[in-house]
Motif scaffolding. Structure first.
Motif, mmCIF file in Angstrom:
data_model
loop_
_atom_site.group_PDB
_atom_site.id
_atom_site.type_symbol
_atom_site.label_atom_id
_atom_site.label_comp_id
_atom_site.label_asym_id
_atom_site.label_seq_id
_atom_site.Cartn_x
_atom_site.Cartn_y
_atom_site.Cartn_z
ATOM 1 N N UNK A 196 -18.204 31.261 80.423
ATOM 2 C CA UNK A 196 -17.946 32.227 81.749
ATOM 3 C C UNK A 196 -18.202 33.504 81.311
ATOM 4 N N UNK A 197 -18.139 34.117 80.136
ATOM 5 C CA UNK A 197 -18.042 35.541 79.640
ATOM 6 C C UNK A 197 -19.576 36.020 79.049
ATOM 7 N N UNK A 198 -20.420 35.111 78.988
ATOM 8 C CA UNK A 198 -21.798 35.363 78.606
ATOM 9 C C UNK A 198 -22.489 36.360 79.695
ATOM 10 N N UNK A 199 -23.074 37.424 78.900
ATOM 11 C CA UNK A 199 -23.813 38.244 80.050
ATOM 12 C C UNK A 199 -24.888 37.460 80.414
ATOM 13 N N UNK A 200 -25.774 38.046 81.716
ATOM 14 C CA UNK A 200 -26.843 37.685 82.131
ATOM 15 C C UNK A 200 -26.873 36.468 82.868
ATOM 16 N N UNK A 201 -25.920 35.996 83.576
ATOM 17 C CA UNK A 201 -25.702 34.897 84.370
ATOM 18 C C UNK A 201 -26.089 35.238 85.870
ATOM 19 N N UNK A 202 -26.897 34.575 86.578
ATOM 20 C CA UNK A 202 -27.189 34.779 87.860
ATOM 21 C C UNK A 202 -27.230 33.665 88.635
ATOM 22 N N UNK A 203 -26.206 33.389 89.678
ATOM 23 C CA UNK A 203 -26.144 32.287 90.253
ATOM 24 C C UNK A 203 -27.068 32.299 91.772
ATOM 25 N N UNK A 204 -27.645 33.304 91.963
ATOM 26 C CA UNK A 204 -28.140 33.691 93.156
ATOM 27 C C UNK A 204 -29.300 32.356 93.802
ATOM 28 N N UNK A 205 -29.923 31.943 92.717
ATOM 29 C CA UNK A 205 -30.800 30.618 93.343
ATOM 30 C C UNK A 205 -29.949 29.394 93.594
ATOM 31 N N UNK A 233 -19.902 38.312 69.926
ATOM 32 C CA UNK A 233 -19.046 39.062 70.895
ATOM 33 C C UNK A 233 -19.898 40.117 71.616
ATOM 34 N N UNK A 234 -20.916 40.652 71.156
ATOM 35 C CA UNK A 234 -21.974 41.862 71.621
ATOM 36 C C UNK A 234 -22.521 40.972 73.082
ATOM 37 N N UNK A 235 -22.415 39.744 73.095
ATOM 38 C CA UNK A 235 -23.148 39.100 74.177
ATOM 39 C C UNK A 235 -22.270 39.114 75.350
ATOM 40 N N UNK A 236 -20.965 39.284 75.188
ATOM 41 C CA UNK A 236 -20.026 39.039 76.171
ATOM 42 C C UNK A 236 -19.932 40.163 77.264
ATOM 43 N N UNK A 237 -19.450 39.667 78.669
ATOM 44 C CA UNK A 237 -19.636 40.980 79.698
ATOM 45 C C UNK A 237 -18.505 41.743 79.339
ATOM 46 N N UNK A 238 -18.279 42.696 80.164
ATOM 47 C CA UNK A 238 -17.159 43.710 80.045
ATOM 48 C C UNK A 238 -16.178 43.355 81.106
ATOM 49 N N UNK A 239 -14.728 43.383 80.890
ATOM 50 C CA UNK A 239 -13.881 42.931 81.849
ATOM 51 C C UNK A 239 -13.129 44.088 82.566
ATOM 52 N N UNK A 240 -13.864 45.375 82.370
ATOM 53 C CA UNK A 240 -13.181 46.454 83.382
ATOM 54 C C UNK A 240 -13.516 47.697 82.410
ATOM 55 N N UNK A 241 -13.000 48.701 83.022
ATOM 56 C CA UNK A 241 -13.057 50.065 82.179
ATOM 57 C C UNK A 241 -11.939 50.491 81.673
ATOM 58 N N UNK A 242 -12.168 51.183 80.375
ATOM 59 C CA UNK A 242 -10.726 52.001 80.059
ATOM 60 C C UNK A 242 -10.203 52.899 81.003
ATOM 61 N N UNK A 243 -8.985 52.851 81.353
ATOM 62 C CA UNK A 243 -8.350 53.880 82.417
ATOM 63 C C UNK A 243 -8.755 55.338 81.911
ATOM 64 N N UNK A 244 -8.536 55.465 80.591
ATOM 65 C CA UNK A 244 -8.630 57.007 79.942
ATOM 66 C C UNK A 244 -9.880 57.425 79.743
ATOM 67 N N UNK A 245 -10.658 56.509 79.147
ATOM 68 C CA UNK A 245 -12.132 57.063 78.491
ATOM 69 C C UNK A 245 -13.352 56.560 79.635
ATOM 70 N N UNK A 246 -13.027 55.745 80.200
ATOM 71 C CA UNK A 246 -13.919 55.107 81.220
ATOM 72 C C UNK A 246 -15.075 54.143 80.410
#
Lengths: 133, 144, 97
Positions: free
Chosen positions: A50-59, A94-107
Protein backbone atom coordinates in the motif's frame (compact mmCIF):
# COMPACT_ATOMS: atom_id res chain seq x y z
CA UNK A 1 0.67 13.09 24.64
CA UNK A 2 0.60 11.66 28.16
CA UNK A 3 2.44 8.41 28.71
CA UNK A 4 -0.66 6.80 30.17
CA UNK A 5 -2.74 7.45 27.04
CA UNK A 6 -4.56 4.42 25.64
CA UNK A 7 -2.25 2.68 23.20
CA UNK A 8 -3.97 1.48 20.04
CA UNK A 9 -2.17 -0.18 17.14
CA UNK A 10 -3.76 -0.65 13.73
CA UNK A 11 -2.09 -3.33 11.62
CA UNK A 12 -2.43 -3.35 7.84
CA UNK A 13 -1.44 -6.72 6.41
CA UNK A 14 -3.37 -7.02 3.15
CA UNK A 15 -2.42 -5.90 -0.33
CA UNK A 16 -4.22 -2.83 -1.68
CA UNK A 17 -6.73 -2.70 -4.59
CA UNK A 18 -7.57 -6.45 -4.72
CA UNK A 19 -9.84 -5.86 -1.73
CA UNK A 20 -11.17 -2.87 0.21
CA UNK A 21 -9.41 -3.64 3.51
CA UNK A 22 -6.61 -1.06 3.17
CA UNK A 23 -8.98 1.68 2.01
CA UNK A 24 -11.36 1.14 4.93
CA UNK A 25 -8.46 0.75 7.38
CA UNK A 26 -7.27 4.24 6.41
CA UNK A 27 -10.77 5.56 7.17
CA UNK A 28 -10.46 3.98 10.63
CA UNK A 29 -7.05 5.64 11.14
CA UNK A 30 -8.45 9.12 10.55
CA UNK A 31 -11.23 8.61 13.10
CA UNK A 32 -9.02 6.99 15.75
CA UNK A 33 -6.55 9.87 15.41
CA UNK A 34 -9.30 12.32 16.39
CA UNK A 35 -9.63 10.56 19.76
CA UNK A 36 -7.19 11.02 22.60
CA UNK A 37 -5.13 7.88 22.03
CA UNK A 38 -1.51 6.94 21.48
CA UNK A 39 -2.05 5.58 17.97
CA UNK A 40 0.45 3.46 16.01
CA UNK A 41 -0.07 2.33 12.44
CA UNK A 42 1.91 -0.67 11.22
CA UNK A 43 2.13 -1.80 7.60
CA UNK A 44 3.46 -5.34 7.36
CA UNK A 45 3.26 -8.44 5.17
CA UNK A 46 1.35 -7.58 1.95
CA UNK A 47 0.22 -4.35 3.63
CA UNK A 48 3.56 -2.78 2.70
CA UNK A 49 2.46 -2.76 -0.96
CA UNK A 50 0.00 0.00 0.00
CA UNK A 51 2.98 2.31 0.64
CA UNK A 52 4.75 1.84 -2.67
CA UNK A 53 5.15 4.92 -4.85
CA UNK A 54 3.81 5.10 -8.39
CA UNK A 55 0.42 3.43 -7.96
CA UNK A 56 -2.39 4.58 -10.21
CA UNK A 57 -5.90 3.11 -9.96
CA UNK A 58 -7.41 5.39 -12.60
CA UNK A 59 -7.92 2.66 -15.19
CA UNK A 60 -9.65 0.52 -12.59
CA UNK A 61 -12.18 3.28 -12.03
CA UNK A 62 -11.33 3.15 -8.33
CA UNK A 63 -10.60 6.38 -6.53
CA UNK A 64 -7.80 4.85 -4.51
CA UNK A 65 -6.30 6.22 -1.31
CA UNK A 66 -2.98 7.78 -2.27
CA UNK A 67 -4.28 11.25 -1.33
CA UNK A 68 -5.42 9.96 2.06
CA UNK A 69 -2.07 8.29 2.74
CA UNK A 70 -0.25 11.50 1.87
CA UNK A 71 -2.37 13.38 4.41
CA UNK A 72 -2.06 10.98 7.37
CA UNK A 73 0.29 13.20 9.38
CA UNK A 74 -1.83 16.29 8.66
CA UNK A 75 -4.71 14.46 10.36
CA UNK A 76 -2.65 13.61 13.42
CA UNK A 77 -1.73 10.08 12.36
CA UNK A 78 1.91 10.60 13.32
CA UNK A 79 3.33 7.18 14.18
CA UNK A 80 3.38 5.28 10.90
CA UNK A 81 5.65 2.25 10.84
CA UNK A 82 6.58 -0.29 8.21
CA UNK A 83 8.09 -3.73 8.74
CA UNK A 84 11.59 -3.85 7.23
CA UNK A 85 11.53 -7.63 6.72
CA UNK A 86 8.29 -7.41 4.72
CA UNK A 87 9.93 -4.77 2.49
CA UNK A 88 13.06 -6.87 1.95
CA UNK A 89 11.02 -9.98 1.12
CA UNK A 90 9.26 -7.98 -1.61
CA UNK A 91 12.37 -6.25 -2.99
CA UNK A 92 11.11 -2.82 -1.92
CA UNK A 93 13.53 -0.23 -0.56
CA UNK A 94 12.48 2.46 1.95
CA UNK A 95 13.25 5.07 -0.75
CA UNK A 96 10.42 3.62 -2.87
CA UNK A 97 7.77 4.41 -0.24
CA UNK A 98 5.30 7.29 -0.41
CA UNK A 99 5.36 10.11 2.11
CA UNK A 100 2.63 10.12 4.72
CA UNK A 101 2.51 13.88 5.28
CA UNK A 102 4.77 16.80 5.95
CA UNK A 103 6.81 17.72 8.97
CA UNK A 104 4.93 20.52 10.75
CA UNK A 105 8.02 22.63 11.29
CA UNK A 106 10.25 21.98 8.30
CA UNK A 107 7.62 21.15 5.68
CA UNK A 108 9.77 18.20 4.65
CA UNK A 109 7.96 15.01 3.57
CA UNK A 110 7.55 12.42 6.34
CA UNK A 111 8.12 8.77 5.50
CA UNK A 112 6.96 5.66 7.31
CA UNK A 113 9.56 4.60 9.85
CA UNK A 114 11.15 1.23 9.10
CA UNK A 115 11.26 -1.09 12.11
CA UNK A 116 12.95 -4.44 12.65
CA UNK A 117 10.98 -7.51 13.69
CA UNK A 118 12.36 -7.17 17.23
CA UNK A 119 11.31 -3.51 17.47
CA UNK A 120 7.86 -4.31 16.11
CA UNK A 121 7.40 -7.24 18.46
CA UNK A 122 8.15 -4.99 21.43
CA UNK A 123 5.83 -2.25 20.17
CA UNK A 124 3.05 -4.78 19.60
CA UNK A 125 3.34 -6.13 23.13
CA UNK A 126 3.13 -2.60 24.62
CA UNK A 127 -0.35 -1.97 23.19
CA UNK A 128 -3.61 -1.80 25.09
CA UNK A 129 -5.45 -3.02 21.98
CA UNK A 130 -4.61 -4.05 18.44
CA UNK A 131 -7.07 -3.51 15.63
CA UNK A 132 -6.46 -5.92 12.74
CA UNK A 133 -7.65 -4.84 9.32
CA UNK B 1 -11.71 -4.14 34.52
CA UNK B 2 -13.83 -4.32 37.64
CA UNK B 3 -14.91 -6.62 40.39
CA UNK B 4 -18.05 -8.57 39.66
CA UNK B 5 -21.18 -6.62 40.14
CA UNK B 6 -24.46 -8.47 40.17
CA UNK B 7 -26.49 -5.71 38.57
CA UNK B 8 -24.14 -5.46 35.61
CA UNK B 9 -24.15 -9.21 35.15
CA UNK B 10 -27.93 -9.36 35.18
CA UNK B 11 -28.11 -6.57 32.64
CA UNK B 12 -25.73 -8.37 30.32
CA UNK B 13 -26.74 -11.97 30.76
CA UNK B 14 -30.43 -11.32 31.15
CA UNK B 15 -31.23 -14.83 32.37
CA UNK B 16 -29.27 -14.92 35.62
CA UNK B 17 -27.68 -18.15 34.43
CA UNK B 18 -24.04 -17.28 34.89
CA UNK B 19 -21.04 -19.52 35.27
CA UNK B 20 -18.28 -17.99 37.33
CA UNK B 21 -15.11 -17.16 35.48
CA UNK B 22 -11.92 -18.21 37.19
CA UNK B 23 -10.47 -14.88 38.22
CA UNK B 24 -13.67 -13.28 39.46
CA UNK B 25 -13.25 -10.17 37.35
CA UNK B 26 -15.54 -8.83 34.69
CA UNK B 27 -13.68 -8.10 31.46
CA UNK B 28 -15.13 -5.49 29.17
CA UNK B 29 -14.76 -6.82 25.64
CA UNK B 30 -15.29 -5.10 22.28
CA UNK B 31 -15.98 -7.37 19.32
CA UNK B 32 -15.04 -6.20 15.83
CA UNK B 33 -16.60 -8.25 13.02
CA UNK B 34 -15.25 -7.65 9.52
CA UNK B 35 -16.89 -10.23 7.25
CA UNK B 36 -20.35 -10.89 5.90
CA UNK B 37 -22.44 -13.77 7.25
CA UNK B 38 -22.35 -17.22 5.60
CA UNK B 39 -19.53 -16.44 3.15
CA UNK B 40 -16.99 -16.70 5.98
CA UNK B 41 -17.11 -18.37 9.36
CA UNK B 42 -16.21 -15.20 11.24
CA UNK B 43 -19.79 -14.21 12.16
CA UNK B 44 -20.33 -17.69 13.63
CA UNK B 45 -17.03 -17.63 15.53
CA UNK B 46 -17.81 -14.19 16.95
CA UNK B 47 -21.28 -15.32 18.03
CA UNK B 48 -20.04 -18.44 19.81
CA UNK B 49 -17.28 -16.44 21.50
CA UNK B 50 -19.80 -13.83 22.72
CA UNK B 51 -22.14 -16.53 24.07
CA UNK B 52 -19.27 -18.04 26.07
CA UNK B 53 -18.10 -14.63 27.31
CA UNK B 54 -21.59 -13.74 28.58
CA UNK B 55 -21.98 -17.18 30.18
CA UNK B 56 -18.73 -16.60 32.03
CA UNK B 57 -19.90 -13.26 33.39
CA UNK B 58 -18.02 -10.87 31.13
CA UNK B 59 -19.42 -7.69 29.64
CA UNK B 60 -19.59 -7.16 25.90
CA UNK B 61 -19.07 -3.41 25.52
CA UNK B 62 -20.27 -3.61 21.96
CA UNK B 63 -20.18 -5.45 18.67
CA UNK B 64 -19.01 -3.25 15.81
CA UNK B 65 -19.73 -4.39 12.25
CA UNK B 66 -17.25 -3.10 9.68
CA UNK B 67 -16.15 -3.90 6.10
CA UNK B 68 -18.60 -6.52 4.76
CA UNK B 69 -19.45 -7.24 8.41
CA UNK B 70 -22.25 -4.65 8.12
CA UNK B 71 -24.22 -7.17 6.02
CA UNK B 72 -24.82 -9.12 9.25
CA UNK B 73 -27.38 -6.46 10.15
CA UNK B 74 -29.82 -6.79 7.25
CA UNK B 75 -33.36 -7.96 7.88
CA UNK B 76 -33.60 -8.88 4.20
CA UNK B 77 -31.69 -12.13 4.61
CA UNK B 78 -33.85 -15.22 4.50
CA UNK B 79 -31.77 -18.37 4.86
CA UNK B 80 -33.25 -21.88 4.52
CA UNK B 81 -35.30 -22.83 7.59
CA UNK B 82 -32.92 -25.55 8.69
CA UNK B 83 -29.97 -23.14 8.70
CA UNK B 84 -29.05 -20.59 11.36
CA UNK B 85 -30.43 -17.08 10.89
CA UNK B 86 -27.38 -14.94 11.52
CA UNK B 87 -29.08 -11.53 11.54
CA UNK B 88 -31.58 -12.83 14.12
CA UNK B 89 -28.68 -13.88 16.34
CA UNK B 90 -27.42 -10.28 16.40
CA UNK B 91 -30.91 -8.99 16.95
CA UNK B 92 -31.36 -11.33 19.93
CA UNK B 93 -28.05 -10.26 21.46
CA UNK B 94 -29.15 -6.65 20.94
CA UNK B 95 -32.40 -7.41 22.76
CA UNK B 96 -30.33 -8.69 25.70
CA UNK B 97 -28.74 -5.27 26.04
CA UNK B 98 -25.62 -5.63 23.93
CA UNK B 99 -24.86 -2.63 21.72
CA UNK B 100 -24.67 -3.91 18.13
CA UNK B 101 -23.49 -1.20 15.75
CA UNK B 102 -23.08 -1.27 11.96
CA UNK B 103 -20.68 1.35 10.58
CA UNK B 104 -22.51 4.07 8.68
CA UNK B 105 -19.84 4.60 6.02
CA UNK B 106 -19.27 0.89 5.37
CA UNK B 107 -23.04 0.36 5.45
CA UNK B 108 -23.83 3.04 2.89
CA UNK B 109 -21.36 1.45 0.46
CA UNK B 110 -23.20 -1.86 0.81
CA UNK B 111 -26.85 -0.83 1.05
CA UNK B 112 -27.06 -1.32 4.80
CA UNK B 113 -29.15 1.62 5.97
CA UNK B 114 -31.69 2.17 8.75
CA UNK B 115 -34.65 0.92 6.71
CA UNK B 116 -33.19 -2.60 6.26
CA UNK B 117 -31.87 -3.19 9.80
CA UNK B 118 -33.00 -6.04 12.04
CA UNK B 119 -34.40 -4.81 15.38
CA UNK B 120 -31.96 -3.99 18.21
CA UNK B 121 -29.10 -3.14 15.87
CA UNK B 122 -28.18 0.46 15.14
CA UNK B 123 -26.09 2.40 12.65
CA UNK B 124 -23.42 4.80 13.79
CA UNK B 125 -19.98 6.12 12.91
CA UNK B 126 -16.48 4.85 13.50
CA UNK B 127 -16.34 7.14 16.53
CA UNK B 128 -18.51 4.53 18.26
CA UNK B 129 -15.83 1.92 17.63
CA UNK B 130 -13.24 4.27 19.11
CA UNK B 131 -15.24 4.83 22.28
CA UNK B 132 -16.04 1.10 22.63
CA UNK B 133 -12.35 0.27 22.38
CA UNK B 134 -11.42 2.98 24.87
CA UNK B 135 -13.93 1.64 27.38
CA UNK B 136 -12.86 -2.00 26.98
CA UNK B 137 -10.16 -4.20 28.47
CA UNK B 138 -10.01 -6.26 25.30
CA UNK B 139 -10.62 -5.94 21.57
CA UNK B 140 -11.25 -9.21 19.75
CA UNK B 141 -11.37 -9.05 15.96
CA UNK B 142 -13.11 -11.67 13.82
CA UNK B 143 -12.58 -11.55 10.07
CA UNK B 144 -10.82 -13.24 7.21
CA UNK C 1 -0.39 -11.76 24.01
CA UNK C 2 -2.87 -14.14 22.35
CA UNK C 3 -2.31 -14.62 18.62
CA UNK C 4 -5.24 -16.01 16.63
CA UNK C 5 -4.76 -17.59 13.20
CA UNK C 6 -7.78 -18.63 11.16
CA UNK C 7 -6.28 -19.63 7.78
CA UNK C 8 -5.01 -22.96 6.50
CA UNK C 9 -1.20 -23.01 6.37
CA UNK C 10 -1.55 -24.53 2.89
CA UNK C 11 -3.38 -21.41 1.70
CA UNK C 12 -1.73 -18.40 3.35
CA UNK C 13 1.46 -17.47 5.20
CA UNK C 14 -0.40 -15.99 8.17
CA UNK C 15 0.82 -18.60 10.66
CA UNK C 16 4.35 -18.27 9.35
CA UNK C 17 4.13 -14.46 9.53
CA UNK C 18 2.67 -14.57 13.03
CA UNK C 19 5.50 -16.79 14.28
CA UNK C 20 8.19 -14.11 14.25
CA UNK C 21 6.15 -11.84 16.53
CA UNK C 22 5.46 -14.49 19.16
CA UNK C 23 7.17 -13.68 22.45
CA UNK C 24 7.83 -15.75 25.56
CA UNK C 25 4.58 -16.22 27.47
CA UNK C 26 2.42 -15.70 24.38
CA UNK C 27 -0.30 -18.10 23.29
CA UNK C 28 -1.34 -19.21 19.81
CA UNK C 29 -4.97 -20.16 19.16
CA UNK C 30 -5.82 -21.87 15.87
CA UNK C 31 -9.44 -21.51 14.81
CA UNK C 32 -11.60 -21.89 11.69
CA UNK C 33 -9.38 -23.11 8.80
CA UNK C 34 -6.36 -22.35 11.00
CA UNK C 35 -6.87 -25.70 12.74
CA UNK C 36 -5.51 -27.53 9.68
CA UNK C 37 -2.10 -26.40 10.96
CA UNK C 38 -2.61 -28.57 14.06
CA UNK C 39 -2.82 -31.82 12.12
CA UNK C 40 0.12 -34.21 12.49
CA UNK C 41 2.08 -35.58 9.55
CA UNK C 42 1.49 -32.87 6.96
CA UNK C 43 4.16 -30.91 5.08
CA UNK C 44 3.14 -27.87 7.16
CA UNK C 45 3.18 -29.58 10.57
CA UNK C 46 6.65 -28.20 11.31
CA UNK C 47 5.17 -24.69 11.71
CA UNK C 48 3.18 -25.63 14.81
CA UNK C 49 5.77 -28.14 16.01
CA UNK C 50 8.38 -25.36 16.04
CA UNK C 51 6.05 -22.95 17.86
CA UNK C 52 5.20 -25.43 20.62
CA UNK C 53 8.74 -25.09 21.94
CA UNK C 54 8.21 -21.32 22.28
CA UNK C 55 4.58 -20.83 23.31
CA UNK C 56 1.38 -22.61 24.29
CA UNK C 57 -0.62 -23.73 21.24
CA UNK C 58 -4.37 -24.33 21.31
CA UNK C 59 -6.76 -25.48 18.59
CA UNK C 60 -10.49 -24.76 18.80
CA UNK C 61 -12.30 -28.02 19.39
CA UNK C 62 -15.47 -27.15 17.47
CA UNK C 63 -13.42 -26.31 14.38
CA UNK C 64 -11.39 -29.54 14.65
CA UNK C 65 -14.59 -31.56 14.99
CA UNK C 66 -16.22 -29.80 12.03
CA UNK C 67 -13.23 -30.76 9.89
CA UNK C 68 -12.81 -34.28 11.24
CA UNK C 69 -9.27 -33.63 12.48
CA UNK C 70 -8.20 -35.90 15.34
CA UNK C 71 -4.52 -36.72 14.79
CA UNK C 72 -2.98 -33.65 16.37
CA UNK C 73 0.65 -32.64 16.59
CA UNK C 74 1.85 -33.66 20.10
CA UNK C 75 1.63 -30.72 22.49
CA UNK C 76 -1.35 -29.00 20.85
CA UNK C 77 -4.02 -28.43 23.49
CA UNK C 78 -7.75 -28.38 22.86
CA UNK C 79 -9.78 -25.26 23.57
CA UNK C 80 -13.55 -24.86 23.67
CA UNK C 81 -15.12 -21.39 23.42
CA UNK C 82 -15.01 -21.05 27.23
CA UNK C 83 -11.26 -21.62 27.08
CA UNK C 84 -11.02 -19.09 24.23
CA UNK C 85 -12.66 -16.55 26.58
CA UNK C 86 -10.24 -17.49 29.39
CA UNK C 87 -7.31 -16.87 27.04
CA UNK C 88 -8.73 -13.47 26.11
CA UNK C 89 -9.14 -12.72 29.82
CA UNK C 90 -5.44 -13.44 30.32
CA UNK C 91 -4.00 -11.80 27.18
CA UNK C 92 -4.41 -8.92 24.76
CA UNK C 93 -5.28 -10.20 21.29
CA UNK C 94 -3.68 -9.90 17.87
CA UNK C 95 -5.78 -11.47 15.12
CA UNK C 96 -3.66 -12.50 12.10
CA UNK C 97 -6.48 -12.19 9.59
Amino acid sequence: MANDAFKLMITVRKAPHGSIYVQEAIEVMFIMASFDMDLSIVFLDDGVYALKQGQNTKELGIKGFSASLAALADWDVKNVYVDGDSLTQRNITPEQLVSVGEDEETGQPLHPRVLTTDELRVLMHQQDSILSS
Amino acid sequence: MQVKNASILNLVAGNGNILRNQSGVVMKITILLLESPYNHQSADSAYHFIQAAIRKGHEITGVFLYNDGVINATALMDPPQDDRHIASRWSELGARGIDIVACIAAGKRRGIIDSVLVPNVRISGLGQLASMIRKSDRLVTFGD
Amino acid sequence: MLHTVNKSPFDTHDLHNCARFVDAGDVLLLLEDGVYAAQAGTVQSHLVADMISRCAVYALQADLAARGISDLIPGVALADYDKFVDLVEQHKVQAWL
